[in-house]
Design an enzyme around this catalytic site. Structure first.
Site, mmCIF file in Angstrom:
data_model
loop_
_atom_site.group_PDB
_atom_site.id
_atom_site.type_symbol
_atom_site.label_atom_id
_atom_site.label_comp_id
_atom_site.label_asym_id
_atom_site.label_seq_id
_atom_site.Cartn_x
_atom_site.Cartn_y
_atom_site.Cartn_z
ATOM 1 N N LYS A 163 0.859 -1.183 0.000
ATOM 2 C CA LYS A 163 0.000 0.000 0.000
ATOM 3 C C LYS A 163 0.895 1.232 0.000
ATOM 4 O O LYS A 163 1.899 1.287 0.738
ATOM 5 C CB LYS A 163 -0.876 -0.005 1.250
ATOM 6 C CG LYS A 163 -1.870 -1.173 1.291
ATOM 7 C CD LYS A 163 -3.012 -0.980 0.306
ATOM 8 C CE LYS A 163 -4.077 -2.048 0.481
ATOM 9 N NZ LYS A 163 -5.191 -1.885 -0.490
ATOM 10 N N LYS A 262 -13.333 -7.795 -8.166
ATOM 11 C CA LYS A 262 -13.809 -8.283 -6.872
ATOM 12 C C LYS A 262 -15.287 -8.601 -7.021
ATOM 13 O O LYS A 262 -16.069 -7.724 -7.435
ATOM 14 C CB LYS A 262 -13.625 -7.224 -5.782
ATOM 15 C CG LYS A 262 -12.177 -6.946 -5.423
ATOM 16 C CD LYS A 262 -12.055 -5.948 -4.296
ATOM 17 C CE LYS A 262 -10.599 -5.639 -4.017
ATOM 18 N NZ LYS A 262 -10.431 -4.528 -3.060
HETATM 19 O O1 LIG Z 1 -7.490 -9.334 1.021
HETATM 20 C C1 LIG Z 1 -6.335 -8.891 1.063
HETATM 21 O O2 LIG Z 1 -5.377 -9.643 1.232
HETATM 22 C C2 LIG Z 1 -6.065 -7.412 0.991
HETATM 23 C C3 LIG Z 1 -6.497 -6.787 -0.281
HETATM 24 C C4 LIG Z 1 -6.540 -5.293 -0.272
HETATM 25 O O3 LIG Z 1 -5.571 -4.671 -0.633
HETATM 26 C C5 LIG Z 1 -7.760 -4.624 0.151
HETATM 27 C C6 LIG Z 1 -8.359 -5.018 1.325
HETATM 28 C C7 LIG Z 1 -9.505 -4.400 1.767
HETATM 29 C C8 LIG Z 1 -10.067 -3.410 1.030
HETATM 30 C C9 LIG Z 1 -9.493 -3.000 -0.161
HETATM 31 C C10 LIG Z 1 -8.340 -3.620 -0.617
HETATM 32 C C11 LIG Z 1 -7.815 -3.169 -1.946
HETATM 33 O O4 LIG Z 1 -7.455 -3.970 -2.808
HETATM 34 O O5 LIG Z 1 -7.823 -1.984 -2.199
HETATM 35 MG MG LIG Z 2 -7.183 -2.011 -4.244
#
Ligand SMILES: O=C(O)CCC(=O)c1ccccc1C(=O)O
Ligand SMILES: [Mg+2]
Length: 368
Positions: A163, A262
């Site tokens: 991130k 997703k």
């Molecule tokens: O499930 C995971 O391992 C994390 C994936 C992740 O980055 C994420 C998790 C929660 C909400 C948004 C995101 C995203 O992809 O932005």
């Molecule tokens: Mg994302």
């Protein structure tokens, strides 16, 4: 489908370690587990992936629950359904609320696959026997993140996503690159930037990231097209792609070169597959995004990611990435960098009833 009833359970579990983005930290996960039972005793499982607060999309556990209980389940009870392919249209009198819709729709898909005695992946046209695992590091502390990445590489993960935010992006990525020069690495910004940051984002080009995910506004596809024309790194859209038409328009505009799919964000497995099919025939690679979810949602992601257009490892890790103990059995495991696509009927995982009971905070049954 001869449905006898639906059961909703709200579950709550601590994460092993907090997961942090520039929008905040997740330390505890609530979700809705959906069970749809038919009159032959088959049970289909779904998972509502909205979070406790509306930080990622506008839905929450409580709004999803309300929409399921007061609208979607009554629509299903009143109209019936003969195949889960019909669900998205059936639910179209309810605007948006995609995670609520997907929670019920995915349970119908699992049920249909069990009725037909087929693995869900086979039912939807999946072609892969195993999918590549991928993992996400949500830790802004650089030394800790480096350690975490090292651990994941030892465990055999093929691809790491981190991130980022404008605060320390260049230093953060350059240190990771220094230590792992060949690592397939990508960065997710969750809308932390604006077009004024073009220079910052251009500066990341030198690190050869696989892609940068959702740099600009969570509902934007226009500015992303402008940005993509100015940076080398491929843009991947996540939050902005909520419908099939969003995907079509983003591809037409050149807003991205990759799409993260997703199931919850797009309103179900049927829509996820439609977006996959469109991207596949237009040469846009896709991968399966994650929602810090429990095993039911992960299992649906595994089936989805077995489709031929999922050529990039997604955010699909094992049950032990976030949980001391998952609510499914067997748990999802990563072996030789891969996760097997089950060959058992349906999603191929059973609810671990004992564990489910331990983490359930509320449950309700709806008779048809
Ligand atoms: O499930 C995971 O391992 C994390 C994936 C992740 O980055 C994420 C998790 C929660 C909400 C948004 C995101 C995203 O992809 O932005
Ligand atoms: Mg994302």
């Amino acid at each position: 489908m001869d449905i006898k009833g639906v059961k909703l359970s709200i579950v709550k579990m601590q994460l092993k370690h907090p997961f942090t983005t520039h929008l905040g930290s997740v330390t505890e996960r609530e979700a809705i587990i959906v069970e749809v039972e038919d009159r032959n005793g088959f049970i289909g499982y779904g998972e509502g992936v909205a979070f406790s607060s509306p930080w990622y999309t506008e839905e929450t556990v409580q709004t999803s629950y309300h929409v399921l209980k007061d609208f979607l389940i009554p629509i299903l009870r009143k109209n019936g359904i003969s195949h889960p392919d019909e669900a998205f249209l059936l639910f179209s009198s309810v605007r948006r609320n995609h995670m609520a819709k997907a929670a019920l729709e995915t349970a119908l898909w699992d049920l249909q696959a069990k009725i037909e005695g087929l693995p869900l992946s086979t039912l939807i046209g999946g072609t892969m026997e195993a999918i590549h695992a991928g993992v996400v590091v949500g830790n802004p502390n650089l030394p800790e993140a480096l350690k975490q990445i090292e651990g994941y590489l030892e465990q055999g993960f093929k691809r790491v996503k981190v991130k980022i935010s404008p605060e320390d992006d260049f230093q953060y990525i350059s240190e990771i690159r220094k230590q792992f020069p060949d690592l397939p690495l990508m960065a997710d910004a969750n809308s932390a930037y604006s077009l004024e940051d073009v220079g910052r984002l251009e500066a990341l080009d030198e690190f050869g990231l696989l892609m940068i995910e959702q740099p600009l506004g969570y509902d934007d596809i226009v500015d992303h097209a402008k940005l993509q024309s100015q940076i080398e790194t491929p843009i991947c859209l996540d939050e902005s792609i909520v419908t099939f038409d969003d995907a079509r328009k983003a591809i037409e505009l050149g807003s991205c070169k990759v799409i993260n799919i997703k199931i919850g964000r797009v309103g179900g497995l049927g829509e996820a597959k439609r977006i996959h099919d469109y991207c596949h025939s237009n040469g846009i690679p896709v991968w399966a995004g994650g929602m810090i979810e429990f095993g039911i949602s992960r299992a649906h992601n595994i089936a989805l990611a077995s489709l031929p257009g999922f050529t990039i490892p997604g955010d699909i890790s094992g049950s032990d990435r976030y949980w001391e103990q998952d609510i499914i059995k067997p748990e999802i495991v990563v072996e030789n960098r891969m996760i097997n696509v089950p060959d058992r009927p349906g999603i191929g995982f059973e609810l671990n009833r004992k564990r489910l009971k331990e983490v359930t905070v509320f449950e309700e049954r709806f008779k048809f």
